[in-house]
Design an enzyme around this catalytic site. Sequence first.
Site, mmCIF file in Angstrom:
data_model
loop_
_atom_site.group_PDB
_atom_site.id
_atom_site.type_symbol
_atom_site.label_atom_id
_atom_site.label_comp_id
_atom_site.label_asym_id
_atom_site.label_seq_id
_atom_site.Cartn_x
_atom_site.Cartn_y
_atom_site.Cartn_z
ATOM 1 N N CYS A 91 72.079 69.130 69.932
ATOM 2 C CA CYS A 91 71.938 67.820 69.287
ATOM 3 C C CYS A 91 71.643 68.046 67.816
ATOM 4 C CB CYS A 91 70.790 67.050 69.942
ATOM 5 S SG CYS A 91 70.524 65.408 69.222
ATOM 6 N N LEU A 92 72.300 67.274 66.968
ATOM 7 C CA LEU A 92 72.075 67.407 65.524
ATOM 8 C C LEU A 92 70.635 67.053 65.148
ATOM 9 C CD1 LEU A 92 75.456 65.890 64.261
ATOM 10 C CD2 LEU A 92 74.803 68.313 64.305
ATOM 11 N N HIS A 133 75.284 61.207 76.156
ATOM 12 C CA HIS A 133 74.301 61.718 75.178
ATOM 13 C C HIS A 133 74.106 60.701 74.041
ATOM 14 C CE1 HIS A 133 72.799 65.297 72.619
ATOM 15 N NE2 HIS A 133 73.021 64.358 71.715
ATOM 16 N N GLU A 134 75.202 60.127 73.556
ATOM 17 C CA GLU A 134 75.106 59.177 72.427
ATOM 18 C C GLU A 134 74.466 57.860 72.858
ATOM 19 O OE1 GLU A 134 75.410 60.627 69.827
ATOM 20 O OE2 GLU A 134 76.712 62.280 70.425
HETATM 21 O O1 GNR Z 1 77.453 68.161 68.278
HETATM 22 C C1 GNR Z 1 76.998 67.930 69.398
HETATM 23 N N1 GNR Z 1 77.360 68.722 70.440
HETATM 24 C C2 GNR Z 1 77.096 68.440 71.762
HETATM 25 C C3 GNR Z 1 77.300 69.447 72.697
HETATM 26 C C4 GNR Z 1 77.045 69.217 74.029
HETATM 27 C C5 GNR Z 1 76.606 67.982 74.440
HETATM 28 C C6 GNR Z 1 76.374 66.967 73.525
HETATM 29 C C7 GNR Z 1 76.625 67.192 72.192
HETATM 30 S S1 GNR Z 1 76.388 65.913 71.033
HETATM 31 C C8 GNR Z 1 76.036 66.827 69.595
HETATM 32 C C9 GNR Z 1 75.951 65.918 68.387
HETATM 33 C C10 GNR Z 1 74.778 64.974 68.548
HETATM 34 O O2 GNR Z 1 73.637 65.279 68.394
HETATM 35 N N2 GNR Z 1 75.061 63.763 68.918
HETATM 36 O O3 GNR Z 1 74.071 62.887 69.112
HETATM 37 NI NI NI Z 2 72.373 64.093 69.725
#
Ligand code: GNR
Ligand code: NI
Length: 176
Positions: A91-92, A133-134
Amino acid sequence: MAILDILHFPDPRLRNRAKPVSEVDARVRKLADDMLETMYKAPGIGLAAVQVNVPLRVVTIDISEERDQPLVLINPEILERDGVEEMSEGCLSVPGIYEKVKRANHIRFRALDLEGQPLEQEAEGLLAVCVQHEIDHLDGKLFVDYLSSLKRQRIRKKLEKEARQQAEPAPAGTAI
Ligand code: GNR
Ligand code: NI
């Protein structure tokens, strides 16, 4: 376009629940543009507006190799989930941490597109994981919430230390 600052865990603003977009107007399109630019630069495969401190239900995604298939989802909702899959997630907002998370491997979701038109789509694998995830971000939830509290605490301490080190001036005597 502009690059936006990404909040890092454990910033309490990542826990804000995002509000639905009432109208897909120029302001929302500008936000989506800036989010896409920020996501590509990071680089990441997804970004939720909550991560750039905008509490609106807007998400950008691009899982393509060539980074040329942007998807903008406004007010996204999961309609159906099926099956379970464990995937390593990052996650960023939790930089440098990768951990396995179990999620549905097949989903059906709906959202509004940049024209304000409803779209309904099925997804599996990485796209399904990314959409989940988003949407979690829009509800103030992070992938670390699926880990044990011990693991989450270790991650929090590591990121707090990194944030402190970035904020502090270098100690006296440090070269250059
Ligand atoms: O860049 C991202 N890679 C990722 C890899 C596996 C599962 C989810 C992600 S999302 C993430 C970017 C991010 O933080 N989105 O909220
Ligand atoms: Ni994320």
